[in-house]
Design a protein around this motif. Structure first.
Motif, PDB file in Angstrom:
ATOM      1  N   LEU A  49       0.818  -1.214   0.000  1.00 62.65           N
ATOM      2  CA  LEU A  49       0.000   0.000   0.000  1.00 62.65           C
ATOM      3  C   LEU A  49       0.853   1.265   0.000  1.00 62.65           C
ATOM      4  CD1 LEU A  49      -2.728  -1.184   2.515  1.00 62.65           C
ATOM      5  CD2 LEU A  49      -3.112  -0.628   0.106  1.00 62.65           C
ATOM      6  N   MET A  50       1.900   1.276   0.821  1.00 59.53           N
ATOM      7  CA  MET A  50       2.775   2.451   0.867  1.00 59.53           C
ATOM      8  C   MET A  50       3.562   2.602  -0.433  1.00 59.53           C
ATOM      9  SD  MET A  50       2.645   4.468   3.423  1.00 59.53           S
ATOM     10  CE  MET A  50       0.935   4.223   3.886  1.00 59.53           C
ATOM     11  N   SER A  51       4.075   1.497  -0.951  1.00 55.46           N
ATOM     12  CA  SER A  51       4.842   1.560  -2.204  1.00 55.46           C
ATOM     13  C   SER A  51       3.983   2.121  -3.329  1.00 55.46           C
ATOM     14  CB  SER A  51       5.351   0.163  -2.579  1.00 55.46           C
ATOM     15  OG  SER A  51       6.265  -0.319  -1.623  1.00 55.46           O
ATOM     16  N   SER A  52       2.759   1.605  -3.461  1.00 58.70           N
ATOM     17  CA  SER A  52       1.883   2.045  -4.555  1.00 58.70           C
ATOM     18  C   SER A  52       1.425   3.483  -4.368  1.00 58.70           C
ATOM     19  CB  SER A  52       0.677   1.104  -4.665  1.00 58.70           C
ATOM     20  OG  SER A  52       1.099  -0.190  -5.040  1.00 58.70           O
ATOM     21  N   TYR A  53       1.134   3.868  -3.138  1.00 58.16           N
ATOM     22  CA  TYR A  53       0.692   5.240  -2.888  1.00 58.16           C
ATOM     23  C   TYR A  53       1.828   6.240  -3.147  1.00 58.16           C
ATOM     24  CZ  TYR A  53      -1.385   9.311  -0.642  1.00 58.16           C
ATOM     25  OH  TYR A  53      -1.880  10.567  -0.402  1.00 58.16           O
ATOM     26  N   LEU A  54       2.993   5.932  -2.628  1.00 55.33           N
ATOM     27  CA  LEU A  54       4.121   6.864  -2.785  1.00 55.33           C
ATOM     28  C   LEU A  54       4.602   6.939  -4.232  1.00 55.33           C
ATOM     29  CD1 LEU A  54       6.197   6.044   0.436  1.00 55.33           C
ATOM     30  CD2 LEU A  54       4.647   7.972   0.052  1.00 55.33           C
ATOM     31  N   LYS A  84      10.053   7.670  -6.418  1.00 55.22           N
ATOM     32  CA  LYS A  84      10.492   6.464  -7.121  1.00 55.22           C
ATOM     33  C   LYS A  84      10.773   5.394  -6.072  1.00 55.22           C
ATOM     34  CE  LYS A  84      13.691   4.685 -10.593  1.00 55.22           C
ATOM     35  NZ  LYS A  84      12.635   3.899 -11.228  1.00 55.22           N
ATOM     36  N   VAL A  85      10.077   4.263  -6.217  1.00 54.12           N
ATOM     37  CA  VAL A  85      10.080   3.216  -5.199  1.00 54.12           C
ATOM     38  C   VAL A  85      10.434   1.871  -5.821  1.00 54.12           C
ATOM     39  CG1 VAL A  85       8.507   1.908  -3.685  1.00 54.12           C
ATOM     40  CG2 VAL A  85       8.413   4.388  -3.697  1.00 54.12           C
ATOM     41  N   ALA A  86      10.981   0.966  -5.022  1.00 52.93           N
ATOM     42  CA  ALA A  86      11.187  -0.423  -5.423  1.00 52.93           C
ATOM     43  C   ALA A  86      10.938  -1.301  -4.196  1.00 52.93           C
ATOM     44  CB  ALA A  86      12.598  -0.649  -5.957  1.00 52.93           C
ATOM     45  N   ILE A  87      10.665  -2.588  -4.445  1.00 48.36           N
ATOM     46  CA  ILE A  87      10.448  -3.542  -3.349  1.00 48.36           C
ATOM     47  C   ILE A  87      11.391  -4.728  -3.520  1.00 48.36           C
ATOM     48  CG2 ILE A  87       8.860  -5.211  -2.306  1.00 48.36           C
ATOM     49  CD1 ILE A  87       6.550  -3.406  -2.963  1.00 48.36           C
ATOM     50  N   ILE A  88      12.049  -5.104  -2.421  1.00 51.67           N
ATOM     51  CA  ILE A  88      12.776  -6.363  -2.352  1.00 51.67           C
ATOM     52  C   ILE A  88      11.927  -7.315  -1.517  1.00 51.67           C
ATOM     53  CG2 ILE A  88      14.899  -7.548  -1.694  1.00 51.67           C
ATOM     54  CD1 ILE A  88      15.456  -5.450  -3.745  1.00 51.67           C
ATOM     55  N   ASP A  89      11.359  -8.316  -2.150  1.00 53.04           N
ATOM     56  CA  ASP A  89      10.554  -9.302  -1.431  1.00 53.04           C
ATOM     57  C   ASP A  89      11.476 -10.421  -0.977  1.00 53.04           C
ATOM     58  OD1 ASP A  89       8.816 -11.168  -0.474  1.00 53.04           O
ATOM     59  OD2 ASP A  89       7.535 -11.262  -2.245  1.00 53.04           O
ATOM     60  N   CYS A  90      11.884 -10.351   0.281  1.00 53.06           N
ATOM     61  CA  CYS A  90      12.765 -11.381   0.822  1.00 53.06           C
ATOM     62  C   CYS A  90      12.061 -12.196   1.906  1.00 53.06           C
ATOM     63  CB  CYS A  90      14.071 -10.778   1.336  1.00 53.06           C
ATOM     64  SG  CYS A  90      13.921  -9.195   2.169  1.00 53.06           S
ATOM     65  N   ASP A  91      10.720 -12.232   1.812  1.00 53.81           N
ATOM     66  CA  ASP A  91       9.932 -13.052   2.737  1.00 53.81           C
ATOM     67  C   ASP A  91       9.942 -14.490   2.221  1.00 53.81           C
ATOM     68  OD1 ASP A  91       8.342 -13.950   4.734  1.00 53.81           O
ATOM     69  OD2 ASP A  91       6.545 -12.849   4.145  1.00 53.81           O
ATOM     70  N   TYR A  92      11.128 -15.079   2.285  1.00 53.81           N
ATOM     71  CA  TYR A  92      11.362 -16.440   1.779  1.00 53.81           C
ATOM     72  C   TYR A  92      10.688 -17.456   2.700  1.00 53.81           C
ATOM     73  CZ  TYR A  92      14.019 -20.610   0.440  1.00 53.81           C
ATOM     74  OH  TYR A  92      14.386 -21.865   0.023  1.00 53.81           O
ATOM     75  N   PRO A  93      10.013 -18.525   2.186  1.00 55.38           N
ATOM     76  CA  PRO A  93       9.975 -18.909   0.774  1.00 55.38           C
ATOM     77  C   PRO A  93       8.716 -18.470   0.023  1.00 55.38           C
ATOM     78  CG  PRO A  93       9.252 -20.741   2.097  1.00 55.38           C
ATOM     79  CD  PRO A  93       9.538 -19.615   3.059  1.00 55.38           C
ATOM     80  N   GLN A  94       7.718 -17.833   0.712  1.00 52.97           N
ATOM     81  CA  GLN A  94       6.457 -17.564   0.025  1.00 52.97           C
ATOM     82  C   GLN A  94       6.516 -16.419  -0.979  1.00 52.97           C
ATOM     83  OE1 GLN A  94       6.817 -17.666   3.375  1.00 52.97           O
ATOM     84  NE2 GLN A  94       5.735 -15.996   4.386  1.00 52.97           N
ATOM     85  N   VAL A 131     -10.081  -1.176  -6.699  1.00 47.87           N
ATOM     86  CA  VAL A 131      -8.999  -1.958  -6.096  1.00 47.87           C
ATOM     87  C   VAL A 131      -8.347  -1.167  -4.962  1.00 47.87           C
ATOM     88  CG1 VAL A 131      -7.274  -1.101  -7.730  1.00 47.87           C
ATOM     89  CG2 VAL A 131      -6.904  -3.278  -6.586  1.00 47.87           C
ATOM     90  N   PHE A 132      -7.938  -1.871  -3.920  1.00 48.33           N
ATOM     91  CA  PHE A 132      -7.261  -1.223  -2.804  1.00 48.33           C
ATOM     92  C   PHE A 132      -5.802  -1.631  -2.736  1.00 48.33           C
ATOM     93  CE2 PHE A 132      -6.256  -0.474   1.735  1.00 48.33           C
ATOM     94  CZ  PHE A 132      -6.632   0.851   1.810  1.00 48.33           C
ATOM     95  N   ARG A 133      -5.548  -2.931  -2.857  1.00 45.42           N
ATOM     96  CA  ARG A 133      -4.175  -3.439  -2.709  1.00 45.42           C
ATOM     97  C   ARG A 133      -3.688  -4.003  -4.032  1.00 45.42           C
ATOM     98  NH1 ARG A 133      -3.331  -7.857   1.887  1.00 45.42           N
ATOM     99  NH2 ARG A 133      -4.584  -9.079   0.433  1.00 45.42           N
ATOM    100  N   SER A 134      -2.717  -3.337  -4.636  1.00 48.02           N
ATOM    101  CA  SER A 134      -2.177  -3.764  -5.917  1.00 48.02           C
ATOM    102  C   SER A 134      -0.763  -3.226  -6.071  1.00 48.02           C
ATOM    103  CB  SER A 134      -3.051  -3.253  -7.064  1.00 48.02           C
ATOM    104  OG  SER A 134      -2.413  -3.443  -8.320  1.00 48.02           O
ATOM    105  N   THR A 135       0.068  -3.963  -6.780  1.00 47.37           N
ATOM    106  CA  THR A 135       1.426  -3.485  -7.065  1.00 47.37           C
ATOM    107  C   THR A 135       1.464  -2.627  -8.331  1.00 47.37           C
ATOM    108  OG1 THR A 135       2.041  -5.405  -8.407  1.00 47.37           O
ATOM    109  CG2 THR A 135       2.393  -5.580  -6.023  1.00 47.37           C
TER     110      THR A 135
END
Length: 254
Positions: free
Chosen positions: A25-30, A37-47, A222-226
């Motif tokens: 939500l914060m990434s998409s809003y900002l 300019k934003v990026a996400i590192i998804d390191c919530d391994y393994p999901q 939509v509320f939550r989307s990348t």
């Protein structure tokens, strides 16, 4: 000279409190509304739930003309692409972020990290130590509160207070707030939080089902989307915009 990219994590060791939802939500809003300019590192391994969400979002847009038109209009009006979502193991997350910065034509303002919900996972503590700011969602549920306070206190005592790592600020966020609950209850909890030497943001995020609203074939807002920010009709009353403003002030990007 460009400003240094800030590394930020919404992190806690209690599942279901909102760390992944806040990251998206914060990434998409900002990125899409505030123009950062934003990026996400998804390191919530393994999901790797955010990385998989991006894949679902892309598939839905590619096969659905309604969302395809939305994406086109957004791209042409903002003149910017969707932010990057990269999967990683926790121990490799910082080096992945450095690669993004090195390869980017325009340096990101913020890279968000979505980490596993336990400090015992390999590389988590080291990666948390590399953050500039950590925000820990917490609810008034006693089990959640105790778990989050333990998590935040450990980080505060072992990293923040002793100056290890890069952490400039560690802040809790009230999430899943029931409007029927008395303010006195939260004041009692905030007194305890203060006694532990921890900080909590002023913004309260309400308990609402709208946080689950993703892209569907029914074309509801939509509320939550990348790929898209929260729809204005759903943003109202969610306090996500208010929280974003307070976070930007806290990290000195406002």
């Amino acid at each position: 000279m460009e400003k240094e990219t800030l590394f930020i994590a919404f992190s806690t060791q209690k599942g279901g409190v909102g760390k992944t939802a806040f990251t998206v939500l914060m990434s998409s809003y900002l990125h899409y509304v505030q123009g950062l300019k934003v990026a996400i590192i998804d390191c919530d391994y393994p999901q790797h739930s955010i990385f998989e969400m991006r894949q679902r979002d892309m598939e839905q847009v590619m096969k659905d003309n309604y969302y395809k038109q939305m994406a086109y209009q957004q791209f042409t009006s903002l003149k910017r692409k969707a932010y990057s979502v990269v999967s990683s193991r926790p121990e490799n997350a910082i080096s992945k972020a450095e690669e993004i910065i090195e390869q980017a034509q325009i340096q990101p303002n913020i890279i968000f990290f979505d980490l596993p919900g336990t400090l015992n996972s390999k590389g988590v503590v080291k990666t948390l130590g590399g953050m500039d700011y950590i925000f820990a969602p917490v609810s008034a549920d006693r089990v959640v509160l105790e778990s989050t306070l333990k998590f935040a206190s450990l980080l505060n005592e072992n990293l923040v207070s002793v100056g290890k790592g890069n952490i400039k600020g560690l802040h809790l966020i009230w999430n899943m707030v029931d409007g029927r609950e008395k303010n006195e209850l939260y004041q009692v909890y905030e007194d305890i939080i203060g006694e532990l030497g921890l900080n909590i943001l002023k913004t309260f995020v309400p308990d609402t089902k709208r946080f689950r609203r993703e892209l569907t074939t029914k074309h509801k807002p939509v509320f939550r989307s990348t790929l898209f920010p929260a729809h204005k009709s759903l943003l109202k009353g969610s306090n996500i915009d208010v929280l974003a403003k307070e976070i930007l002030e806290t990290i000195k990007l406002q």
